[in-house]
Design a protein around this motif. Sequence first.
Motif, PDB file in Angstrom:
ATOM      1  N   THR A  91       0.577  -1.196   0.122  1.00 56.91           N
ATOM      2  CA  THR A  91      -0.564  -0.095   0.196  1.00 56.91           C
ATOM      3  C   THR A  91       0.783   1.644  -0.020  1.00 56.91           C
ATOM      4  N   ASP A  92       1.999   1.093   0.107  1.00 59.53           N
ATOM      5  CA  ASP A  92       2.835   1.707   0.261  1.00 59.53           C
ATOM      6  C   ASP A  92       3.505   2.111  -0.592  1.00 59.53           C
ATOM      7  N   PRO A  93       3.806   3.748  -1.382  1.00 63.56           N
ATOM      8  CA  PRO A  93       4.235   3.730  -3.350  1.00 63.56           C
ATOM      9  C   PRO A  93       5.603   3.802  -2.523  1.00 63.56           C
ATOM     10  N   GLU A  94       6.986   4.114  -1.200  1.00 58.26           N
ATOM     11  CA  GLU A  94       7.613   4.138  -1.351  1.00 58.26           C
ATOM     12  C   GLU A  94       8.384   2.581  -1.001  1.00 58.26           C
ATOM     13  N   ASP A  95       7.696   1.921  -0.712  1.00 59.12           N
ATOM     14  CA  ASP A  95       8.383   1.017  -0.418  1.00 59.12           C
ATOM     15  C   ASP A  95       8.144   0.182  -1.291  1.00 59.12           C
ATOM     16  N   ILE A  96       6.805   0.053  -2.407  1.00 62.96           N
ATOM     17  CA  ILE A  96       6.393  -0.834  -3.215  1.00 62.96           C
ATOM     18  C   ILE A  96       8.404  -0.421  -4.295  1.00 62.96           C
ATOM     19  N   ARG A  97       8.537   1.377  -5.080  1.00 63.10           N
ATOM     20  CA  ARG A  97       9.478   1.449  -4.942  1.00 63.10           C
ATOM     21  C   ARG A  97      10.747   0.485  -4.818  1.00 63.10           C
ATOM     22  N   GLN A  98      11.051   0.352  -3.964  1.00 60.86           N
ATOM     23  CA  GLN A  98      12.524  -0.006  -3.632  1.00 60.86           C
ATOM     24  C   GLN A  98      12.338  -1.427  -3.431  1.00 60.86           C
ATOM     25  N   ARG A  99      11.319  -2.048  -3.355  1.00 56.03           N
ATOM     26  CA  ARG A  99      11.021  -3.770  -3.160  1.00 56.03           C
ATOM     27  C   ARG A  99      10.862  -3.982  -5.111  1.00 56.03           C
ATOM     28  N   TYR A 100      10.750  -3.437  -5.825  1.00 61.02           N
ATOM     29  CA  TYR A 100       9.860  -3.323  -7.617  1.00 61.02           C
ATOM     30  C   TYR A 100      11.182  -2.690  -8.214  1.00 61.02           C
ATOM     31  N   GLN A 101      12.460  -1.964  -7.609  1.00 60.20           N
ATOM     32  CA  GLN A 101      12.872  -0.917  -8.277  1.00 60.20           C
ATOM     33  C   GLN A 101      13.403  -1.120  -9.662  1.00 60.20           C
ATOM     34  N   HIS A 102      13.751  -2.362  -9.928  1.00 59.97           N
ATOM     35  CA  HIS A 102      14.250  -3.045 -11.306  1.00 59.97           C
ATOM     36  C   HIS A 102      13.579  -3.820 -12.373  1.00 59.97           C
ATOM     37  N   GLU A 103      12.291  -3.671 -11.213  1.00 59.11           N
ATOM     38  CA  GLU A 103      10.811  -4.612 -12.098  1.00 59.11           C
ATOM     39  C   GLU A 103       9.896  -3.400 -13.606  1.00 59.11           C
ATOM     40  N   LEU A 104       9.644  -2.584 -12.925  1.00 63.59           N
ATOM     41  CA  LEU A 104       8.755  -1.226 -12.854  1.00 63.59           C
ATOM     42  C   LEU A 104       9.163  -0.446 -13.322  1.00 63.59           C
ATOM     43  N   ALA A 105       8.703   0.355 -14.073  1.00 67.21           N
ATOM     44  CA  ALA A 105       9.163   1.409 -15.020  1.00 67.21           C
ATOM     45  C   ALA A 105       8.494   2.862 -13.659  1.00 67.21           C
ATOM     46  N   ALA A 106       7.646   3.146 -13.911  1.00 68.44           N
ATOM     47  CA  ALA A 106       7.562   3.578 -12.581  1.00 68.44           C
ATOM     48  C   ALA A 106       6.451   3.616 -11.499  1.00 68.44           C
ATOM     49  N   VAL A 107       6.289   3.970 -10.263  1.00 68.43           N
ATOM     50  CA  VAL A 107       5.349   4.400  -9.704  1.00 68.43           C
ATOM     51  C   VAL A 107       4.996   5.794  -9.048  1.00 68.43           C
ATOM     52  N   LEU A 108       3.518   5.302  -9.245  1.00 64.66           N
ATOM     53  CA  LEU A 108       2.231   7.200  -9.304  1.00 64.66           C
ATOM     54  C   LEU A 108       2.049   7.034  -7.770  1.00 64.66           C
ATOM     55  N   ASP A 109       2.501   8.129  -7.387  1.00 67.02           N
ATOM     56  CA  ASP A 109       2.574   8.056  -5.457  1.00 67.02           C
ATOM     57  C   ASP A 109       1.432   9.227  -5.351  1.00 67.02           C
ATOM     58  N   ALA A 110       0.620   8.252  -4.927  1.00 66.13           N
ATOM     59  CA  ALA A 110      -0.572   9.389  -4.226  1.00 66.13           C
ATOM     60  C   ALA A 110      -0.718   9.033  -3.083  1.00 66.13           C
ATOM     61  N   GLY A 111       0.432   8.549  -2.139  1.00 65.89           N
ATOM     62  CA  GLY A 111       0.232   8.888  -0.852  1.00 65.89           C
ATOM     63  C   GLY A 111      -0.558   6.872  -0.335  1.00 65.89           C
ATOM     64  N   VAL A 112      -0.778   6.377   0.464  1.00 68.24           N
ATOM     65  CA  VAL A 112      -0.965   5.225   1.282  1.00 68.24           C
ATOM     66  C   VAL A 112      -1.929   5.010   0.497  1.00 68.24           C
ATOM     67  N   CYS A 113      -2.481   3.516   0.191  1.00 68.56           N
ATOM     68  CA  CYS A 113      -3.853   2.605  -0.929  1.00 68.56           C
ATOM     69  C   CYS A 113      -4.177   2.310   0.125  1.00 68.56           C
ATOM     70  N   PRO A 114      -5.522   1.649   0.313  1.00 69.56           N
ATOM     71  CA  PRO A 114      -6.259   0.736   1.676  1.00 69.56           C
ATOM     72  C   PRO A 114      -5.647  -0.827   1.132  1.00 69.56           C
ATOM     73  N   ARG A 115      -5.270  -1.213   2.187  1.00 69.62           N
ATOM     74  CA  ARG A 115      -4.765  -2.725   2.123  1.00 69.62           C
ATOM     75  C   ARG A 115      -6.070  -3.601   1.594  1.00 69.62           C
ATOM     76  N   GLU A 116      -6.815  -3.104   1.012  1.00 64.96           N
ATOM     77  CA  GLU A 116      -7.435  -4.384   0.966  1.00 64.96           C
ATOM     78  C   GLU A 116      -7.613  -3.795  -0.780  1.00 64.96           C
ATOM     79  N   ALA A 117      -7.647  -5.677  -1.299  1.00 62.15           N
ATOM     80  CA  ALA A 117      -8.023  -6.088  -2.628  1.00 62.15           C
ATOM     81  C   ALA A 117      -9.660  -6.004  -2.896  1.00 62.15           C
ATOM     82  N   THR A 118      -9.415  -6.091  -4.213  1.00 62.77           N
ATOM     83  CA  THR A 118     -11.283  -5.721  -5.123  1.00 62.77           C
ATOM     84  C   THR A 118     -11.660  -7.453  -4.244  1.00 62.77           C
TER      85      THR A 118
END
Length: 208
Positions: free
Chosen positions: A155-182
């Motif tokens: 849910t945290d864009p900074e965590d996502i970027r650090q974890r997948y910095q070599h797999e993702l082209a970008a992270v769109l940071d709008a703050g922390v999202c809810p932790r529930e899936a659809t």
Amino acid sequence: MAQLFTLHPQNPQIRLLKQAAQLIDDGGLVAVPTDSSYAIVARLDDKNAADKLRKLRGLDDRHHLTLLCRDLTEISQFAKLDNAQFRMIKQATPGPWTFILDASKEVPKRVSHPSRKTIGIRVPDHPIAHALLEQSQFALISTTLIPDGDDEPLTDPEDIRQRYQHELAAVLDAGVCPREATTVIDLTVSPPQIVRRGKGDPAALGLE
């Protein structure tokens, strides 16, 4: 390293969204905030991008990927709908729901379920996800950003970027999202089947 685009959560900067859309159009994977959690998106018609998306999540070809759609009209382009299915989706969207439907010929076979020929469909209720769809030249497939082996989405864009910095082209940071899936509903069976309970309340659609 994955680029980080810091966006206003309600009025995202179109200039940055165009840059993100171009990265996707060029075959990159991008982490996008939605009304349920962060998702990874890729071009529908890009085989390499779809393969990278599945590899990142640790998914086989029997796991339903989800098409992100702008509205009901676009859903009917990619899925076959009867009147009852249309009414339920109209009642639920936009929102934190994924519906399993029979795929139309517009969906590449490599993306739909290999035996059932079905696809997940979703209309997110989030300004950034919706604006990104408006800027993209191509239809987008997605999957909830749940790390391989974990049960809950990131849910945290900074965590996502650090974890997948070599797999993702970008992270769109709008703050922390809810932790529930659809919440996932299979509409190809009668009565509709709840595949996964998430943020959407099945009772709101008359389902138990």
